[in-house]
Motif scaffolding. Structure first.
Motif, PDB file in Angstrom:
ATOM      1  N   THR A 167       0.817  -1.244   0.073  1.00  0.00           N
ATOM      2  CA  THR A 167      -0.032   0.083   0.081  1.00  0.00           C
ATOM      3  C   THR A 167       0.954   1.174  -0.133  1.00  0.00           C
ATOM      4  O   THR A 167       2.141   1.130   0.790  1.00  0.00           O
ATOM      5  CB  THR A 167      -1.040   0.081   1.238  1.00  0.00           C
ATOM      6  N   LEU A 168       0.477   2.250  -0.754  1.00  0.00           N
ATOM      7  CA  LEU A 168       1.159   3.505  -0.643  1.00  0.00           C
ATOM      8  C   LEU A 168       0.275   4.554  -0.251  1.00  0.00           C
ATOM      9  O   LEU A 168      -0.873   4.792  -0.430  1.00  0.00           O
ATOM     10  CB  LEU A 168       1.338   3.853  -2.397  1.00  0.00           C
ATOM     11  N   GLY A 169       0.967   5.181   0.802  1.00  0.00           N
ATOM     12  CA  GLY A 169       0.286   6.253   1.348  1.00  0.00           C
ATOM     13  C   GLY A 169       0.154   5.597   2.857  1.00  0.00           C
ATOM     14  O   GLY A 169      -0.222   4.634   3.267  1.00  0.00           O
ATOM     15  N   GLY A 170      -0.209   6.972   3.858  1.00  0.00           N
ATOM     16  CA  GLY A 170      -0.754   6.403   5.110  1.00  0.00           C
ATOM     17  C   GLY A 170       0.788   6.186   6.069  1.00  0.00           C
ATOM     18  O   GLY A 170       2.048   6.137   5.305  1.00  0.00           O
ATOM     19  N   GLY A 171       0.821   5.778   7.355  1.00  0.00           N
ATOM     20  CA  GLY A 171       1.884   5.795   7.989  1.00  0.00           C
ATOM     21  C   GLY A 171       2.578   6.651   8.458  1.00  0.00           C
ATOM     22  O   GLY A 171       3.867   6.569   9.017  1.00  0.00           O
ATOM     23  N   SER A 172       2.270   8.184   8.673  1.00  0.00           N
ATOM     24  CA  SER A 172       3.132   9.162   8.875  1.00  0.00           C
ATOM     25  C   SER A 172       2.980   9.480  10.569  1.00  0.00           C
ATOM     26  O   SER A 172       2.190   8.680  11.112  1.00  0.00           O
ATOM     27  CB  SER A 172       2.650  10.313   8.070  1.00  0.00           C
ATOM     28  N   VAL A 173       3.447  10.465  11.090  1.00  0.00           N
ATOM     29  CA  VAL A 173       3.214  10.834  12.326  1.00  0.00           C
ATOM     30  C   VAL A 173       1.787  11.421  12.557  1.00  0.00           C
ATOM     31  O   VAL A 173       1.448  11.602  13.765  1.00  0.00           O
ATOM     32  CB  VAL A 173       4.266  11.965  13.040  1.00  0.00           C
ATOM     33  N   ALA A 174       0.991  11.612  11.481  1.00  0.00           N
ATOM     34  CA  ALA A 174      -0.348  11.847  11.894  1.00  0.00           C
ATOM     35  C   ALA A 174      -1.220  10.595  11.962  1.00  0.00           C
ATOM     36  O   ALA A 174      -2.507  10.881  12.013  1.00  0.00           O
ATOM     37  CB  ALA A 174      -0.890  12.880  10.474  1.00  0.00           C
ATOM     38  N   GLU A 175      -0.589   9.488  11.948  1.00  0.00           N
ATOM     39  CA  GLU A 175      -1.748   8.227  11.895  1.00  0.00           C
ATOM     40  C   GLU A 175      -1.383   7.619  13.419  1.00  0.00           C
ATOM     41  O   GLU A 175      -0.385   7.961  14.234  1.00  0.00           O
ATOM     42  CB  GLU A 175      -0.900   7.416  10.904  1.00  0.00           C
ATOM     43  N   GLN A 176      -2.478   7.059  13.806  1.00  0.00           N
ATOM     44  CA  GLN A 176      -2.179   6.292  15.138  1.00  0.00           C
ATOM     45  C   GLN A 176      -1.337   5.286  15.025  1.00  0.00           C
ATOM     46  O   GLN A 176      -0.905   4.940  16.117  1.00  0.00           O
ATOM     47  CB  GLN A 176      -3.750   5.525  15.276  1.00  0.00           C
ATOM     48  N   GLN A 177      -0.828   4.506  13.988  1.00  0.00           N
ATOM     49  CA  GLN A 177       0.176   3.730  13.915  1.00  0.00           C
ATOM     50  C   GLN A 177       1.167   3.933  12.824  1.00  0.00           C
ATOM     51  O   GLN A 177       0.850   3.387  11.785  1.00  0.00           O
ATOM     52  CB  GLN A 177      -0.572   2.170  13.877  1.00  0.00           C
ATOM     53  N   PRO A 178       1.934   4.755  13.031  1.00  0.00           N
ATOM     54  CA  PRO A 178       2.960   4.934  12.040  1.00  0.00           C
ATOM     55  C   PRO A 178       3.749   4.005  11.589  1.00  0.00           C
ATOM     56  O   PRO A 178       4.063   2.902  12.263  1.00  0.00           O
ATOM     57  CB  PRO A 178       3.800   6.089  12.689  1.00  0.00           C
ATOM     58  N   GLN A 179       4.313   3.830  10.386  1.00  0.00           N
ATOM     59  CA  GLN A 179       5.313   2.864  10.105  1.00  0.00           C
ATOM     60  C   GLN A 179       6.655   3.398  10.471  1.00  0.00           C
ATOM     61  O   GLN A 179       7.029   4.424  10.739  1.00  0.00           O
ATOM     62  CB  GLN A 179       5.476   2.992   8.397  1.00  0.00           C
ATOM     63  N   LEU A 180       7.276   2.356  10.337  1.00  0.00           N
ATOM     64  CA  LEU A 180       8.970   2.548  10.708  1.00  0.00           C
ATOM     65  C   LEU A 180       9.489   3.723  10.084  1.00  0.00           C
ATOM     66  O   LEU A 180       9.698   3.646   8.704  1.00  0.00           O
ATOM     67  CB  LEU A 180       9.597   1.207  10.797  1.00  0.00           C
ATOM     68  N   HIS A 181      10.109   4.656  10.758  1.00  0.00           N
ATOM     69  CA  HIS A 181      10.856   5.748  10.067  1.00  0.00           C
ATOM     70  C   HIS A 181      12.129   5.399  10.016  1.00  0.00           C
ATOM     71  O   HIS A 181      13.144   6.334  10.691  1.00  0.00           O
ATOM     72  CB  HIS A 181      10.253   7.189  10.944  1.00  0.00           C
TER      73      HIS A 181
END
Length: 428
Positions: A359-373
């Motif tokens: 999936t492309l999109g989501g996972g930023s610091v504005a999400e409840q569960q961000p992706q690994l940065h």
């Protein structure tokens, strides 16, 4: 959660010879087990049609008896001599002609078993000892007398055979778009977040499984290889702020097993007596800090230990990486997403499905569960193709001192780009 390492290197095989069955590699070992062996879960490991499924390795014995004796005489219990007592080291010792990639694959697919002798009390006459097999991990420690079993029906070409059936044009085009660089020796990829590097149990698609698709019909199969990397530069968004803007982290790592006995994690070594200790060096520099409690770091690993950057950030700097729920679990328990600024381009917020279930999109610091940065921004390595060309030349003296260095830069993944824009916009 594995580290997202976008820039990966493939090394092409030197020859396109047909892969050999594992039976040919194991021809010189002890006799194959002729009887049916149950698995540890009670299932039969074989049958009448497959009695020779397992090849029995010699019982484990310390590789250096003198070193063991010296270690015991020093009073350390022999730990120094048992560093070679892992299952994967014993398999390599017994099977020196088996390719390392095939040995690692057998462990990843849980195809290496260990003997487990149990007492069968079903008989009223006497107690019968029954041989059962259970799965063994690559780094499991062996004790003298342990016997490992390898399957004889695993072929190195199994991965290639699976990918020959793969022919979806959208998926092929997607893979080709990942290429950053390609020559006669290497292929450099920008690995998308969420796609595993290596295959294993429960993993349908990974970089090594899909590797043949990068050759466009060639009989040569690429394989993973990052041994030649001279330098890597990572970018990470961490929670908190390091006390110093730059420095060198020298903290050895040790493996610990959690209470469930299965999961494991790495931690900074607290003492010299801890088992499985590895030195780990990381250089870091602060790019920018934000009043919201986040910092962008530049990380330069000087050693290549597993999860090194994640452990150093979480346990040494005290600033776990955003989206690292394994080593930064406590910091994410009270996670509060940042508000999404109105100035953010709406196109960046759209979520789109990609091939292979990504999936492309989501996972930023504005999400409840961000992706690994955590992102491998730059990779520097020698010009391997030029070195191979020198080796093929008639000149007996090969000078690699002035060999050109290749530098590759991979753009930040979308969720990290979005976090950057959010942090710059919030509070303005």
């Amino acid at each position: 959660m594995a580290i997202r390492m976008p820039a990966l290197i493939f090394r092409r095989r030197a020859a396109a010879a047909a892969p050999k069955p594992i039976q040919q590699y194991l021809a010189g070992l002890s006799t194959a087990v002729e009887h049916v062996i149950p698995e540890d879960n009670g299932h039969i490991a074989g049958g009448e049609e497959n009695k020779k499924r397992w090849v029995e390795l010699p019982p484990f014995a310390p590789l250096d008896a003198n070193a063991t004796a010296r270690a015991i005489s020093r009073g350390d219990g022999g730990e120094g001599a048992c560093s070679n007592a892992t299952a994967i080291r014993w398999v390599r010792h017994c099977c020196p002609h088996v390719p390392a990639s095939l040995v690692q694959k057998l462990f990843r697919l849980r195809k290496v078993k260990k003997n487990l002798v149990t007492a069968d009390t079903s008989s009223t006459d006497s107690i019968t000892l029954q041989l059962r097999l259970r799965r063994v991990s690559a780094k499991d420690e062996l004790v003298p007398g342990d016997i490992l079993f390898l399957p004889v029906n695993i072929q190195e070409s199994s991965v290639t055979e699976k990918t020959k059936k793969f022919g979806n044009k959208n998926e092929i085009d997607f893979l080709r778009d990942l290429e950053i660089y390609k020559d006669r020796a290497i292929i450099v990829l920008n690995k998308p977040p969420g796609m595993p590097v290596q295959g294993g149990v429960g993993i349908k698609n990974s970089i090594d499984i899909l590797a043949p698709m990068f050759e466009n019909g060639s009989s040569e199969v690429p394989r993973l290889g990052t041994q030649q990397v001279l330098q890597r530069k990572y970018v990470a968004l961490v929670i908190g702020r390091p006390r110093h803007p730059k420095g060198l982290l020298s903290a050895p790592l040790a493996k610990v097993v959690l209470q469930d006995g299965r999961s494991e994690r790495l931690t900074v070594c607290a003492g010299s007596n801890t088992a499985s200790v590895q030195d780990a060096l990381t250089e870091y520099r602060v790019i920018e800090s934000f009043p919201q409690g986040y910092t962008w770091l530049e990380l330069f690993p000087r050693t290549g230990r597993k999860h090194q950057l994640r452990v150093h950030c979480a346990e040494v700097l005290g600033t776990p990486i955003v989206g690292d729920y394994k080593y930064g679990r406590q910091a994410h328990q009270n996670w509060m997403p940042l508000p999404m600024p109105q100035t953010i381009d709406k196109e960046m917020l759209k979520k789109r499905k990609l091939p292979f279930g990504l999936t492309l999109g989501g996972g930023s610091v504005a999400e409840q569960q961000p992706q690994l940065h955590l992102h491998c921004k730059q990779m520097i390595l020698p010009d391997i193709s030029a070195a191979m060309q020198q080796l093929r030349s008639s000149d007996a003296d090969h000078d690699f001192s002035d060999l050109e260095k290749l530098s590759f830069v991979a753009p930040l993944p979308l969720h990290m780009q979005l976090s950057w824009k959010i942090l710059l916009s919030v509070g303005k």
